[in-house]
Scaffold this motif. Sequence first.
Motif, PDB file in Angstrom:
ATOM      1  N   ILE A  41       0.883  -1.052   0.124  1.00 57.80           N
ATOM      2  CA  ILE A  41       0.016   0.120   0.111  1.00 57.80           C
ATOM      3  C   ILE A  41       0.781   1.233   0.021  1.00 57.80           C
ATOM      4  N   LEU A  42       0.941   2.161  -1.121  1.00 56.81           N
ATOM      5  CA  LEU A  42       1.659   3.137  -1.075  1.00 56.81           C
ATOM      6  C   LEU A  42       0.916   4.418  -1.305  1.00 56.81           C
ATOM      7  N   GLN A  43       1.453   5.265  -0.421  1.00 54.39           N
ATOM      8  CA  GLN A  43       0.608   6.678  -0.541  1.00 54.39           C
ATOM      9  C   GLN A  43       1.945   7.562  -0.904  1.00 54.39           C
ATOM     10  N   ALA A  44       1.870   8.351  -2.049  1.00 53.69           N
ATOM     11  CA  ALA A  44       2.925   9.166  -2.638  1.00 53.69           C
ATOM     12  C   ALA A  44       2.947  10.427  -2.301  1.00 53.69           C
ATOM     13  N   GLY A  45       4.063  10.844  -1.423  1.00 55.69           N
ATOM     14  CA  GLY A  45       4.285  12.090  -1.046  1.00 55.69           C
ATOM     15  C   GLY A  45       4.401  13.201  -2.016  1.00 55.69           C
ATOM     16  N   HIS A  46       4.503  14.289  -1.597  1.00 55.37           N
ATOM     17  CA  HIS A  46       4.405  15.539  -2.439  1.00 55.37           C
ATOM     18  C   HIS A  46       6.033  15.579  -2.910  1.00 55.37           C
ATOM     19  N   LEU A  47       6.842  15.087  -2.365  1.00 51.20           N
ATOM     20  CA  LEU A  47       8.471  15.194  -2.794  1.00 51.20           C
ATOM     21  C   LEU A  47       8.584  14.364  -3.986  1.00 51.20           C
ATOM     22  N   LEU A  48       7.656  13.514  -4.215  1.00 53.83           N
ATOM     23  CA  LEU A  48       7.951  12.531  -5.581  1.00 53.83           C
ATOM     24  C   LEU A  48       7.358  13.132  -6.781  1.00 53.83           C
ATOM     25  N   GLU A  49       7.063  14.384  -6.968  1.00 56.58           N
ATOM     26  CA  GLU A  49       6.641  14.944  -8.136  1.00 56.58           C
ATOM     27  C   GLU A  49       7.480  14.614  -9.445  1.00 56.58           C
ATOM     28  N   GLY A  50       6.966  14.205 -10.635  1.00 54.97           N
ATOM     29  CA  GLY A  50       7.582  14.233 -12.046  1.00 54.97           C
ATOM     30  C   GLY A  50       6.856  15.302 -12.756  1.00 54.97           C
TER      31      GLY A  50
END
Length: 248
Positions: A143-152
């Motif tokens: 289960i992954l919650q993608a944080g704001h520092l992972l933006e592409g």
Amino acid sequence: MARSLARLVKGFQSITALPAVAAPACASLRSASLRTMAVPLPFSSKPRDFSLPNVSWGPEMLRLYEFYNNLCERETEGAEKRRGPWQRLPSYNRSLKYATGGVYLSKIIQSKARLFTRNMRNPGAAFEYVLFVNKEEQRCVCILQAGHLLEGPPGHVHGGAIATMIDTVTGTHASQLCEPVMTANLNINYRSPIPLGSTVLIESTLDRKEGKKTYISCKVTSTDGSKLHTEATALFVSISISHLLLGG
């Protein structure tokens, strides 16, 4: 540096050795607890498990965590709790590092080394995830919650971050089947972008094993399974610890 560390530890020991102002019984308990400590007070003997819920987890992340966590226990006819088919895998922010040639990395580098997916101090800023494995079905779910520092792409998760998590999940799964392993090949097809801050499921399934080779399939979907974000295949090769130590 060794002398400085010795003075630091000695200083902490002198602090803990100050007379207690509490009642004698409390002082006795305090002395007993100090004798049982394996490390100085400023250092924690228990590493933090990053796979447990924290304040950054959203409702969907918590809901899925509870769902799979409940599958880790099985209730018998006598209302007793027994281990279920699923198991939550604890996750820490560091592991033992080796340099080539069988030489340990320097103590300074070792003390600062952190696993790539667990190197953020702020909860929820980057990779926020938990893994569950089912050895009976030879499956692994993340289960992954993608944080704001992972933006592409604007407002969406970076493709490299997705690849990192696929490698993490499939590699962890493979290591549960035949540890230790190293990634030999990772083939990824991106189908639809993942919105930044959203929660997704990463599902890993064993395809086959051939000697030292383990083949695994993986897909990244929305939590309800209606949208396929990414699919991948991975090949892992079993290695020995001496392989890491010798750098061969």
